[in-house]
Design a protein around this motif. Sequence first.
Motif, PDB file in Angstrom:
ATOM      1  N   ARG A  69      41.114 -29.500 122.165  1.00 52.46           N
ATOM      2  CA  ARG A  69      42.472 -29.251 121.686  1.00 52.46           C
ATOM      3  C   ARG A  69      42.746 -27.744 121.652  1.00 52.46           C
ATOM      4  N   PHE A  70      41.878 -27.019 120.985  1.00 51.33           N
ATOM      5  CA  PHE A  70      42.048 -25.566 120.878  1.00 51.33           C
ATOM      6  C   PHE A  70      41.105 -24.851 121.838  1.00 51.33           C
ATOM      7  N   TYR A  71      41.605 -23.746 122.426  1.00 54.96           N
ATOM      8  CA  TYR A  71      40.780 -22.914 123.310  1.00 54.96           C
ATOM      9  C   TYR A  71      41.262 -21.472 123.233  1.00 54.96           C
ATOM     10  N   ALA A  72      40.319 -20.540 123.205  1.00 52.81           N
ATOM     11  CA  ALA A  72      40.635 -19.115 123.343  1.00 52.81           C
ATOM     12  C   ALA A  72      39.546 -18.488 124.194  1.00 52.81           C
ATOM     13  N   GLY A  73      39.951 -17.820 125.266  1.00 48.46           N
ATOM     14  CA  GLY A  73      38.981 -17.212 126.175  1.00 48.46           C
ATOM     15  C   GLY A  73      39.373 -15.791 126.526  1.00 48.46           C
ATOM     16  N   CYS A  74      38.380 -14.903 126.537  1.00 51.56           N
ATOM     17  CA  CYS A  74      38.602 -13.491 126.833  1.00 51.56           C
ATOM     18  C   CYS A  74      37.847 -13.137 128.119  1.00 51.56           C
ATOM     19  N   PRO A  75      38.455 -12.401 129.043  1.00 51.41           N
ATOM     20  CA  PRO A  75      37.775 -12.085 130.303  1.00 51.41           C
ATOM     21  C   PRO A  75      36.577 -11.163 130.109  1.00 51.41           C
ATOM     22  N   LEU A  76      35.556 -11.383 130.932  1.00 50.33           N
ATOM     23  CA  LEU A  76      34.387 -10.511 130.986  1.00 50.33           C
ATOM     24  C   LEU A  76      34.386  -9.810 132.339  1.00 50.33           C
ATOM     25  N   HIS A  77      34.343  -8.485 132.307  1.00 49.67           N
ATOM     26  CA  HIS A  77      34.424  -7.694 133.529  1.00 49.67           C
ATOM     27  C   HIS A  77      33.053  -7.185 133.958  1.00 49.67           C
ATOM     28  N   ALA A  78      32.827  -7.176 135.259  1.00 50.63           N
ATOM     29  CA  ALA A  78      31.653  -6.529 135.834  1.00 50.63           C
ATOM     30  C   ALA A  78      31.901  -5.019 135.832  1.00 50.63           C
ATOM     31  N   PRO A  79      30.870  -4.205 136.113  1.00 53.75           N
ATOM     32  CA  PRO A  79      31.069  -2.747 136.119  1.00 53.75           C
ATOM     33  C   PRO A  79      32.176  -2.276 137.049  1.00 53.75           C
ATOM     34  N   ASP A  80      32.456  -3.026 138.117  1.00 57.21           N
ATOM     35  CA  ASP A  80      33.514  -2.617 139.043  1.00 57.21           C
ATOM     36  C   ASP A  80      34.896  -3.089 138.609  1.00 57.21           C
ATOM     37  N   GLY A  81      34.984  -3.714 137.429  1.00 54.28           N
ATOM     38  CA  GLY A  81      36.272  -4.115 136.880  1.00 54.28           C
ATOM     39  C   GLY A  81      36.711  -5.523 137.208  1.00 54.28           C
ATOM     40  N   LEU A  82      35.987  -6.220 138.069  1.00 51.46           N
ATOM     41  CA  LEU A  82      36.356  -7.590 138.433  1.00 51.46           C
ATOM     42  C   LEU A  82      35.924  -8.568 137.343  1.00 51.46           C
ATOM     43  N   VAL A  83      36.722  -9.610 137.140  1.00 51.19           N
ATOM     44  CA  VAL A  83      36.427 -10.597 136.101  1.00 51.19           C
ATOM     45  C   VAL A  83      35.419 -11.613 136.635  1.00 51.19           C
ATOM     46  N   VAL A  84      34.259 -11.664 136.016  1.00 53.28           N
ATOM     47  CA  VAL A  84      33.206 -12.577 136.473  1.00 53.28           C
ATOM     48  C   VAL A  84      33.122 -13.837 135.625  1.00 53.28           C
ATOM     49  N   GLY A  85      33.690 -13.789 134.422  1.00 55.52           N
ATOM     50  CA  GLY A  85      33.605 -14.950 133.547  1.00 55.52           C
ATOM     51  C   GLY A  85      34.358 -14.726 132.258  1.00 55.52           C
ATOM     52  N   THR A  86      33.934 -15.434 131.212  1.00 59.75           N
ATOM     53  CA  THR A  86      34.652 -15.363 129.943  1.00 59.75           C
ATOM     54  C   THR A  86      33.703 -15.457 128.752  1.00 59.75           C
ATOM     55  N   LEU A  87      34.209 -15.006 127.625  1.00 62.72           N
ATOM     56  CA  LEU A  87      33.666 -15.373 126.322  1.00 62.72           C
ATOM     57  C   LEU A  87      34.726 -16.271 125.712  1.00 62.72           C
ATOM     58  N   CYS A  88      34.362 -17.508 125.381  1.00 64.42           N
ATOM     59  CA  CYS A  88      35.376 -18.443 124.899  1.00 64.42           C
ATOM     60  C   CYS A  88      34.897 -19.210 123.673  1.00 64.42           C
ATOM     61  N   VAL A  89      35.866 -19.678 122.906  1.00 70.32           N
ATOM     62  CA  VAL A  89      35.625 -20.566 121.763  1.00 70.32           C
ATOM     63  C   VAL A  89      36.588 -21.734 121.904  1.00 70.32           C
ATOM     64  N   PHE A  90      36.170 -22.925 121.479  1.00 65.51           N
ATOM     65  CA  PHE A  90      37.082 -24.064 121.545  1.00 65.51           C
ATOM     66  C   PHE A  90      36.707 -25.112 120.516  1.00 65.51           C
ATOM     67  N   ASP A  91      37.633 -26.064 120.322  1.00 65.83           N
ATOM     68  CA  ASP A  91      37.485 -27.026 119.236  1.00 65.83           C
ATOM     69  C   ASP A  91      38.177 -28.331 119.607  1.00 65.83           C
ATOM     70  N   ARG A  92      37.782 -29.403 118.935  1.00 67.79           N
ATOM     71  CA  ARG A  92      38.430 -30.701 119.108  1.00 67.79           C
ATOM     72  C   ARG A  92      39.711 -30.800 118.283  1.00 67.79           C
ATOM     73  N   THR A  93      39.922 -29.817 117.411  1.00 68.87           N
ATOM     74  CA  THR A  93      41.066 -29.823 116.498  1.00 68.87           C
ATOM     75  C   THR A  93      42.008 -28.668 116.821  1.00 68.87           C
ATOM     76  N   PRO A  94      43.325 -28.892 116.841  1.00 68.43           N
ATOM     77  CA  PRO A  94      44.255 -27.779 117.057  1.00 68.43           C
ATOM     78  C   PRO A  94      44.063 -26.718 115.982  1.00 68.43           C
ATOM     79  N   ARG A  95      44.196 -25.471 116.360  1.00 64.00           N
ATOM     80  CA  ARG A  95      44.072 -24.390 115.390  1.00 64.00           C
ATOM     81  C   ARG A  95      44.753 -23.142 115.926  1.00 64.00           C
ATOM     82  N   ARG A  96      44.806 -22.130 115.078  1.00 65.56           N
ATOM     83  CA  ARG A  96      45.414 -20.853 115.449  1.00 65.56           C
ATOM     84  C   ARG A  96      44.519 -19.733 114.942  1.00 65.56           C
ATOM     85  N   LEU A  97      44.275 -18.727 115.783  1.00 66.99           N
ATOM     86  CA  LEU A  97      43.517 -17.556 115.361  1.00 66.99           C
ATOM     87  C   LEU A  97      44.487 -16.466 114.938  1.00 66.99           C
TER      88      LEU A  97
END
Length: 256
Positions: free
Chosen positions: A199-227
């Motif tokens: 239901r809930f998801y928040a993800g932040c981009p993770l950059h390699a040294p050259d600035g390209l996005v290689v992945g994410t740091l994310c949190v998520f839940d089965r319940t709706p929520r707000r950060l």
Amino acid sequence: MLRALSTITPSPADEHDPALTTREAAALLGISVSTAQKWIEGGAVESWKTPGGHRRMRRKAVLRLLEERTAMASAAPDTATHELRPLSSPTYAVAPSEAARLRAVGRTGLLDTDAEPTFDRITRLAAIMAGTPFSAISLLTATRQWFKSRQGIEACETSRDVAFCNQVVVTEQLVVVEDARDDPRFRDNPAVTGEPYVRFYAGCPLHAPDGLVVGTLCVFDRTPRRLDSTQLECLRALAEIAEDEIRLYMVERGRR
């Protein structure tokens, strides 16, 4: 050998090669002060201690390390597999930089490596900060979303076409979904309509040294929520720490 280099006697003063503080070296390298301290104490750059116990290093030595890191970031990946090449007809959205981004994923050297405490601490803190049962550090190849670290998740990977994190990779921005059932981008996603019923998801981009996005740091839940704004800022800060750890991993791997 490296430890010995980290305690060398300082060379005579040189106006063309000034001594830098750890903070100044960190700014030049584009990393946090804490990561710079790890590199310096580990002997990645020649340094010495002042009578007051503070580390100093020559600017040219720091620049040599920066050049080494840049060269490593631009090198071809060790193993060019199919999943590090763009698909001809992907079933998910891709950014114009997808080919370069996939090469950057390969250059990290992280794919399919064992779990490590440094990354696990970050995901654990992210879950605590957000109050969610699930968190992960993910890398996205052409075919899958692989978790370098995960909390509360049994699977070590998912297919990329169902990955919420793909939206982060494409937009290169923080993505927050308070209730996926109300979001047209995700409401028909199998992870929403079925297990794990995200239901809930928040993800932040993770950059390699050259600035390209290689992945994410994310949190998520089965319940709706707000950060709140503080929690979102904490998520960004933890993502920056994860990026520092990726850089550190790449430098250490390149020196072996």
